[in-house]
Design a protein around this motif. Sequence first.
Motif, short mmCIF file in Angstrom:
data_model
loop_
_atom_site.label_atom_id
_atom_site.label_comp_id
_atom_site.label_asym_id
_atom_site.label_seq_id
_atom_site.Cartn_x
_atom_site.Cartn_y
_atom_site.Cartn_z
N LEU A 119 25.63 -7.05 7.06
CA LEU A 119 24.80 -5.91 7.43
C LEU A 119 25.70 -4.74 7.81
O LEU A 119 26.83 -4.93 8.26
CB LEU A 119 23.91 -6.29 8.61
CG LEU A 119 22.91 -7.41 8.35
CD1 LEU A 119 22.23 -7.83 9.64
CD2 LEU A 119 21.88 -7.00 7.32
N SER A 120 25.18 -3.54 7.67
CA SER A 120 25.96 -2.34 7.96
C SER A 120 25.29 -1.51 9.05
O SER A 120 24.14 -1.75 9.42
CB SER A 120 26.10 -1.50 6.70
OG SER A 120 24.83 -0.94 6.35
N TRP A 121 26.03 -0.53 9.52
CA TRP A 121 25.51 0.41 10.51
C TRP A 121 24.28 1.12 9.94
O TRP A 121 23.30 1.35 10.65
CB TRP A 121 26.60 1.41 10.89
CG TRP A 121 26.25 2.25 12.05
CD1 TRP A 121 25.94 3.58 12.04
CD2 TRP A 121 26.15 1.84 13.42
NE1 TRP A 121 25.65 3.99 13.31
CE2 TRP A 121 25.78 2.95 14.17
CE3 TRP A 121 26.33 0.62 14.06
CZ2 TRP A 121 25.59 2.91 15.54
CZ3 TRP A 121 26.15 0.57 15.44
CH2 TRP A 121 25.78 1.70 16.16
N THR A 122 24.32 1.45 8.65
CA THR A 122 23.19 2.11 7.98
C THR A 122 21.95 1.23 8.04
O THR A 122 20.84 1.73 8.25
CB THR A 122 23.55 2.44 6.52
OG1 THR A 122 24.71 3.28 6.51
CG2 THR A 122 22.42 3.14 5.80
N ASP A 123 22.13 -0.09 7.88
CA ASP A 123 20.99 -1.02 7.98
C ASP A 123 20.32 -0.91 9.35
O ASP A 123 19.10 -0.93 9.45
CB ASP A 123 21.43 -2.46 7.75
CG ASP A 123 21.89 -2.72 6.32
OD1 ASP A 123 21.25 -2.20 5.39
OD2 ASP A 123 22.88 -3.45 6.15
N LEU A 124 21.14 -0.81 10.40
CA LEU A 124 20.58 -0.70 11.76
C LEU A 124 19.84 0.62 11.94
O LEU A 124 18.77 0.64 12.54
CB LEU A 124 21.69 -0.83 12.81
CG LEU A 124 22.43 -2.16 12.90
CD1 LEU A 124 23.30 -2.19 14.14
CD2 LEU A 124 21.50 -3.34 12.90
N ILE A 125 20.40 1.70 11.43
CA ILE A 125 19.75 3.01 11.55
C ILE A 125 18.42 3.00 10.80
O ILE A 125 17.39 3.41 11.35
CB ILE A 125 20.67 4.14 11.03
CG1 ILE A 125 21.88 4.29 11.95
CG2 ILE A 125 19.90 5.47 10.93
CD1 ILE A 125 22.98 5.20 11.42
N GLU A 126 18.44 2.52 9.57
CA GLU A 126 17.21 2.49 8.76
C GLU A 126 16.15 1.59 9.36
O GLU A 126 14.96 1.83 9.19
CB GLU A 126 17.53 2.06 7.33
CG GLU A 126 18.29 3.11 6.55
CD GLU A 126 18.73 2.66 5.16
OE1 GLU A 126 18.48 1.49 4.80
OE2 GLU A 126 19.32 3.50 4.45
N ALA A 127 16.56 0.55 10.07
CA ALA A 127 15.62 -0.37 10.71
C ALA A 127 15.13 0.15 12.06
O ALA A 127 14.30 -0.48 12.71
CB ALA A 127 16.27 -1.74 10.88
#
Length: 190
Positions: A119-127
Amino acid sequence: MIRELIVVEGRDDTVAIKRAVEADTIETGGSALNEMTFRKIALAQERRGVIIFTDPDFAGERIRKAIAARVPGCKHAFITRDKATANGDIGVENASPEHIREALSRVKSEMGAFQGTVLSWTDLIEAGLTTHPGSADRRMRLGELLGIGYCNAKQFLKRCTAFQISREEFEDALTHLYREIEQAKHKEEQ
C-alpha cells in the motif's frame, strides 16, 4: 494454553490475561525496560515465541516498538482503546476476558520481505485515512477491522506493510468501514 509468552506492562495485565486464557506472561514493569527484561524476552522468543500485548496508549506503543526493535520476530496483539478503558483509565487490565481472547485470536506477525502489493501513501489519502476531516476516526476503525490497532497515518502504513496486509484485505476492510458509515448516516436521517 497459549504456547507463546505474552509480554504485558504490569501485574494487573497479567491477572487480566490469566482471567481470559491459560498463558504465561512477562511483565515489563512499565516503560522502564531494562537489560534483564530484554534478555528474558529474547530467551522467550527463542524458546517459545513472544506476543507483545501492551496498552493502547503512547507508553504502550513505545514499549512495543522498543521490544520489536530489540527482539525480532515477535507477534503482536492489539486491543482498541474503547475495549481497554474503564473509569478513564486505559490499559489491558481493564479489558474483559472476551475482548482479550478476541485480541489474542487476531495476533499479527511481522514478516520479512512482503510479496504482495504494498500500500502507498496515496492509497491512504484516497481512502480518507489521512489529510481529511475524520481521518483519525476512520483509521481507528480500520485498524480495529484489520487487527493492527490504532496509530497515526505513517505508522498505519508501516503496520500494513510489516503485518503483510494485502490490498484485498485492506479494500475489504475499507468496504466494511464505508458500509458502517453509510448505515450510520441513514440512521441519522431517519
